[in-house]
Design an enzyme around this catalytic site. Structure first.
Site, mmCIF file in Angstrom:
data_model
loop_
_atom_site.group_PDB
_atom_site.id
_atom_site.type_symbol
_atom_site.label_atom_id
_atom_site.label_comp_id
_atom_site.label_asym_id
_atom_site.label_seq_id
_atom_site.Cartn_x
_atom_site.Cartn_y
_atom_site.Cartn_z
ATOM 1 N N LYS A 274 -1.114 -5.888 -13.766
ATOM 2 C CA LYS A 274 -1.314 -5.895 -12.312
ATOM 3 C C LYS A 274 -1.311 -7.314 -11.750
ATOM 4 O O LYS A 274 -1.263 -7.543 -10.558
ATOM 5 C CB LYS A 274 -2.616 -5.167 -11.950
ATOM 6 C CG LYS A 274 -2.554 -3.636 -12.163
ATOM 7 C CD LYS A 274 -3.880 -2.972 -11.858
ATOM 8 C CE LYS A 274 -3.924 -1.475 -12.109
ATOM 9 N NZ LYS A 274 -3.304 -0.662 -11.037
ATOM 10 N N LYS B 92 -2.684 3.506 0.583
ATOM 11 C CA LYS B 92 -3.887 3.473 1.421
ATOM 12 C C LYS B 92 -3.877 2.258 2.339
ATOM 13 O O LYS B 92 -4.247 2.342 3.506
ATOM 14 C CB LYS B 92 -5.142 3.442 0.534
ATOM 15 C CG LYS B 92 -5.298 4.654 -0.364
ATOM 16 C CD LYS B 92 -6.471 4.437 -1.342
ATOM 17 C CE LYS B 92 -6.300 5.219 -2.611
ATOM 18 N NZ LYS B 92 -7.208 4.772 -3.690
ATOM 19 N N LYS C 292 -8.172 -3.363 -7.242
ATOM 20 C CA LYS C 292 -7.672 -2.396 -8.213
ATOM 21 C C LYS C 292 -8.243 -2.797 -9.566
ATOM 22 O O LYS C 292 -8.834 -3.862 -9.695
ATOM 23 C CB LYS C 292 -6.141 -2.405 -8.252
ATOM 24 C CG LYS C 292 -5.538 -3.821 -8.361
ATOM 25 C CD LYS C 292 -4.019 -3.795 -8.358
ATOM 26 C CE LYS C 292 -3.407 -3.519 -7.008
ATOM 27 N NZ LYS C 292 -2.403 -2.477 -7.014
ATOM 28 N N ARG C 293 -8.078 -1.960 -10.596
ATOM 29 C CA ARG C 293 -8.539 -2.373 -11.917
ATOM 30 C C ARG C 293 -7.931 -3.724 -12.292
ATOM 31 O O ARG C 293 -6.804 -4.032 -11.905
ATOM 32 C CB ARG C 293 -8.147 -1.303 -12.963
ATOM 33 C CG ARG C 293 -8.979 -0.050 -12.879
ATOM 34 C CD ARG C 293 -10.450 -0.322 -13.148
ATOM 35 N NE ARG C 293 -10.669 -0.638 -14.542
ATOM 36 C CZ ARG C 293 -11.132 0.219 -15.446
ATOM 37 N NH1 ARG C 293 -11.456 1.447 -15.093
ATOM 38 N NH2 ARG C 293 -11.301 -0.142 -16.697
ATOM 39 N N THR D 3 -1.391 3.837 -5.874
ATOM 40 C CA THR D 3 -1.754 4.616 -4.692
ATOM 41 C C THR D 3 -2.525 3.731 -3.715
ATOM 42 O O THR D 3 -2.567 4.024 -2.528
ATOM 43 C CB THR D 3 -2.613 5.840 -5.052
ATOM 44 O OG1 THR D 3 -3.657 5.428 -5.936
ATOM 45 C CG2 THR D 3 -1.775 6.917 -5.705
ATOM 46 N N HIS E 153 1.830 9.504 -16.680
ATOM 47 C CA HIS E 153 1.373 8.424 -15.803
ATOM 48 C C HIS E 153 1.680 7.034 -16.307
ATOM 49 O O HIS E 153 1.307 6.057 -15.677
ATOM 50 C CB HIS E 153 -0.141 8.499 -15.607
ATOM 51 C CG HIS E 153 -0.570 9.587 -14.683
ATOM 52 N ND1 HIS E 153 -0.739 9.401 -13.346
ATOM 53 C CD2 HIS E 153 -0.845 10.896 -14.915
ATOM 54 C CE1 HIS E 153 -1.120 10.534 -12.781
ATOM 55 N NE2 HIS E 153 -1.192 11.461 -13.710
HETATM 56 C C1 LIG Z 1 -6.839 4.140 -4.873
HETATM 57 C C2 LIG Z 1 -7.822 3.642 -5.843
HETATM 58 C C3 LIG Z 1 -7.388 3.042 -7.020
HETATM 59 C C4 LIG Z 1 -5.927 2.853 -7.357
HETATM 60 O O1 LIG Z 1 -5.506 1.596 -6.889
HETATM 61 P P1 LIG Z 1 -4.105 0.961 -7.349
HETATM 62 O O2 LIG Z 1 -3.973 -0.191 -6.396
HETATM 63 O O3 LIG Z 1 -3.055 1.993 -7.112
HETATM 64 O O4 LIG Z 1 -4.246 0.552 -8.752
HETATM 65 C C5 LIG Z 1 -8.327 2.585 -7.924
HETATM 66 N N1 LIG Z 1 -9.645 2.708 -7.677
HETATM 67 C C6 LIG Z 1 -10.102 3.263 -6.538
HETATM 68 C C7 LIG Z 1 -11.565 3.363 -6.324
HETATM 69 C C8 LIG Z 1 -9.212 3.757 -5.588
HETATM 70 O O5 LIG Z 1 -9.679 4.326 -4.475
#
Ligand SMILES: *Cc1c(COP(=O)(O)O)cnc(C)c1O
Length: 815
Positions: A550, A656, A544-545, A652, A356
């Site tokens: 990022k 979404k 996101k984190r 991911t 990953h």
């Molecule tokens: C999808 C998801 C992530 C991943 O987000 P990225 O934008 O790909 O870093 C992190 N936390 C939660 C709660 C998510 O649903």
């Protein structure tokens, strides 16, 4: 399942009264929630029982992951059983609001972010596709901390998600396993063969809790997520201590054992170099493999382990479960009496591994001393794997010293977990095309020369039934009206939406749905923080984190730039914009926490300035988790996916957002590259350095942030504002951020990408003023998002890695 409201009501009332011993009037919302969960669980058990005979004799897949970020289950299961409306109406007759019950459920924070959420999406898709695929992980007593923002700072609060109990889980004491730590290994001769005996070890009892995984429209496949909890092996021992008055010793022993499943490490980037973490890893690996071998023997007979790899696949999600490899070797050799070569064959053919990350500092490694002490027998096996591998290599790559040097499992006093994973698995995959290419050509290039055939790509996906069907009912309804319902089972069907790209009335309905979702989010923000959002403004979202790569900081600099522009050239700033942030920072990650503070300070500054607050607004949404995501993704207009190219393995969140009609503003990183391919260049908004350019700079140097600083006056203003004066009373607070850019050479190329980011953002900004065009782009994003369903990803894993069959849905078209 229930076919009419009345039979549901009857069964539900029975459950409430029989299960809780109370009448509907006396029941608390929690009681009512538990009764509904119990009722569904009972139905599931029934399905499971009647399908016992038909349970496929096929292969069992076990997905080992240190994290499963499953989110709430109740709503999704009602959707999957297709009884949401019936249940809502039935409950309404009883004066109960379904929404109040859904609120009761805890959102188990058993993961940090994308990696744990991926594992959860995969469980759903495996169940949907009728694959016997089960999760194996840890039942952390405390999940990832709950985040509060206090005076702009992140404050961490323990996530006591089990405090009321978790009605989905079932404790399975009869499946408990003993896991052995420390001690010594003695070898003896037995029947002419050397056998190893592990003695004086510290036993830990691993007790499984099973959570049923039930997917859409496939009631016959109920899979299992098995989460392990650590307990002491014998309470008598404790009691004896108590009786002797050694109270402290008794409780300290107990807490030392229980610490193993006490808490999830809140850091998914740098390894917490702590022995406890290594204990956690071996704990759930040994417990999981223990029950897998036991149930395999029960099903297939004792002497059939020779066929193990044909009937069982173990998938290793990132390096945390890599000890699966030496542990299976240990079981086959020490417990089953198998020879090394056969055991190795079986092990390699059973294991597959997903990588990953590419950041070298995030590569997991363990001090040899620690492994040796904590897991003496496992260490011996790792040593032997390394020795044999080197011997084999030395012969094959005699003239390529560097290949031999760079592929050692034991190196510089450490056990390198990714190396062990590659040597001991039959498949190594990356999670997006670009990421896999970088693995082959850079990170693992020497391994690629040795094991080229093992490397492959499986681009990530997300559960479109959770993040679109369940999270965005209005859009789902609109889609179904347009193209029929088959997209729920076959996300490729979303392509049919392309036919509506010039249908003005359809596009208007699409815009109305987006508007309503924005209102839904705005209401929550208002009731939560007292902040009023304007749903007419563009919602520009980065959730996101929080991490340097990022680049939330790049986003903030953009907003500072807009602020300055608003003061200097107010006429050039048209429309009003809402910037939404969310995400947790690892508690020890100073930089990330400072970024959170910066976002909140800027938010406040804007709010207090009447000249700009009509045009710009920032909200930081606390405690971003799966449930928050389900509310936020459907409400976004712009999806910020702005990581430094080459650093984000896949992402991911990007999928979404796209699925819910947001337009991507992003770099050519991770799966953004494939999103562009799927929707065409005109429908994504790409800026910045390419991965190749970034890797080139990293290799050869030559990047000078000061050049960017001097060449772009607006950028210079923003960077200087970080450094004092601009934010009231902030002193040196943001110095860390300034220094990261100007003193430590801007490792993530924020200054370099700033001008093209601003330009591309402006393009989106003016596009938003043309709703016709905007809505068309939005529609084409939804239409192109089908390949990012985790159903597609899991079909690829099944075909190419696990070699297992899955059910085909009538309508499945090739996507
Ligand atoms: C999808 C998801 C992530 C991943 O987000 P990225 O934008 O790909 O870093 C992190 N936390 C939660 C709660 C998510 O649903």
């Amino acid at each position: 399942m229930f076919t009419d409201k009345e039979s549901f009501k009857q069964a539900y009332l029975m459950k409430l009264i029989a299960g809780e011993g109370i009448t509907a009037d006396e029941a608390t919302p929690w009681d009512k929630f538990v009764a509904l969960v119990m009722l569904l669980k009972e139905k599931m058990s029934y399905y499971r029982a009647i399908n016992k005979n038909s349970i496929s004799q096929g292969k069992q897949i076990y997905y080992f992951s240190m994290e499963f970020l499953i989110g709430k289950l109740l709503h999704n299961y009602l959707v999957n059983f297709k009884i949401e409306d019936l249940v809502r109406e039935g409950l309404a007759d009883l004066d109960i609001k379904l929404e109040d019950l859904l609120e009761q459920e805890a959102d188990p924070g058993l993961g940090n972010g994308g990696l744990g959420r991926l594992a959860a999406c995969f469980l759903d898709s495996m169940a949907f596709l009728g694959i016997d695929g089960h999760g194996n992980g840890i039942r952390y007593k405390y999940g990832l901390f709950e985040q509060k923002i206090v005076s702009g700072n992140q404050v961490e609060i323990a996530d006591n998600w089990l405090k009321n109990g978790y009605p989905w889980e079932m404790r399975k004491m009869d499946k408990a396993v003993i896991v052995k730590f420390k001690g010594t290994v003695r070898h003896e001769l037995k029947d002419g063969r050397v056998v190893f005996v592990h003695e004086n070890y510290e036993p830990v009892l691993a007790v499984p809790y099973d959570v049923p995984i039930m997917s859409y429209d496939n009631p016959s496949y109920i899979n299992n997520l098995r989460l392990w909890s650590a307990e002491t092996t014998c309470s008598e021992l404790d009691l004896a201590c108590f009786n002797r008055g050694e109270f402290n010793q008794a409780t300290s022993f107990r807490s030392e054992v229980e610490a193993i499943s006490y808490i999830l490490y809140p850091d998914d980037s740098s390894r917490a170099g702590r022995e406890l973490r290594l204990r956690q890893e071996y704990f759930f690996v040994a417990a999981g493999l223990g029950t897998i071998v036991r149930s395999y023997k029960k099903k297939n007979g004792l002497s059939s382990l020779h066929n193990f790899s044909r009937r069982v696949s173990v998938h290793i999600n990132d390096t945390h479960p890599v000890l699966c490899i030496p542990e299976l070797m240990r079981i086959l050799i020490d417990e089953e009496g198998m020879g090394w070569d056969e055991a190795w064959n079986i092990t390699v053919n059973t294991m597959s591994f997903t990588n990953h990350t590419i950041m070298p500092e995030a590569m997991e490694k363990w001090p040899i001393d620690m492994v040796k002490t904590l897991l003496p027998r496992i260490y011996m096996i790792i040593e032997e794997i390394d020795r044999r591998f080197k011997e084999d290599l030395a012969a094959r790559f005699m003239d390529h010293e560097e290949v031999v040097q760079n592929t050692h499992i034991l190196k510089d006093g450490y056990v390198w977990m990714a190396n062990l994973a590659i040597v001991g698995s039959s498949s190594v995959n990356g999670v997006a095309q670009l990421h896999t290419k970088i693995l082959k050509n850079e990170v693992f290039k020497d391994y690629f020369r040795v094991f080229g055939y093992k490397f492959n790509n499986k681009t990530n996906g997300v559960n479109h039934r959770r993040f679109l069907l369940a999270a965005n009912p209005k859009l789902s309804h609109l889609i179904t009206e347009a193209v029929g319902p088959n997209w729920k089972e076959d996300a490729g069907e979303l392509k049919k939406l392309q036919a509506f790209k010039d249908d003005q009335s359809f596009l208007e309905q699409l815009a109305k749905v987006k508007y309503e979702n924005k209102c839904r989010l705005a209401e929550r923000v208002t009731s939560g923080y007292g902040i009023v959002l304007d749903p007419q403004s563009i919602f520009d979202v980065q959730v996101k984190r929080i991490h340097a790569y990022k680049r939330q900081l790049l986003n903030v600099l953009k907003i500072m730039h807009l602020y300055n522009k608003c003061l200097n050239e107010p006429d050039r700033l048209t429309g009003s914009q809402t910037f939404i942030f969310g995400g947790k920072a690892a508690p020890g990650y100073h930089y990330a926490k400072t970024v959170i503070k910066l976002i909140n300070c800027l938010s406040k500054k804007i709010e207090q300035d009447p000249r700009v607050r009509e045009k710009l607004k920032i909200v930081f949404i606390e405690n971003f988790n799966v449930s928050q995501g389900e509310l936020i993704y459907p409400a976004a207009d712009i999806s910020e996916q702005i990581s430094t190219a080459s650093k984000e393995a896949s992402g991911t969140g990007n999928m979404k957002f796209m699925m819910n009609g947001a337009l991507t503003l992003g770099t050519l990183d991770g799966a953004n590259v494939e999103i562009r391919e799927a929707v065409g260049e005109d429908n994504v908004f790409i800026f910045g350095l390419t991965a190749e350019q970034v890797l080139d700079y990293t290799r050869h140097g030559g990047y000078k942030p000061w050049d960017e600083y001097h060449n772009h006056p607006e950028l210079r203003t923003c960077v200087d504002q970080l450094n004092g004066g601009f934010f009231d009373n902030m002193g040196e607070e943001f110095r860390t951020l300034y220094d990261s850019l100007m003193i430590y050479n801007d490792e993530f190329f924020i200054l370099k990408d700033f001008p093209s980011y601003i330009q591309t953002h402006e393009k989106l900004q003016s596009l938003y003023l043309n709703p016709k065009e905007w809505n068309k782009h939005s529609l084409l994003n939804i239409a192109g998002s089908g390949i990012f369903s985790s159903d597609r990803t899991i079909r690829e894993y099944a075909d190419w890695i696990w070699k297992v069959r899955y059910r085909t849905v009538n309508s499945i078209s090739s996507i």
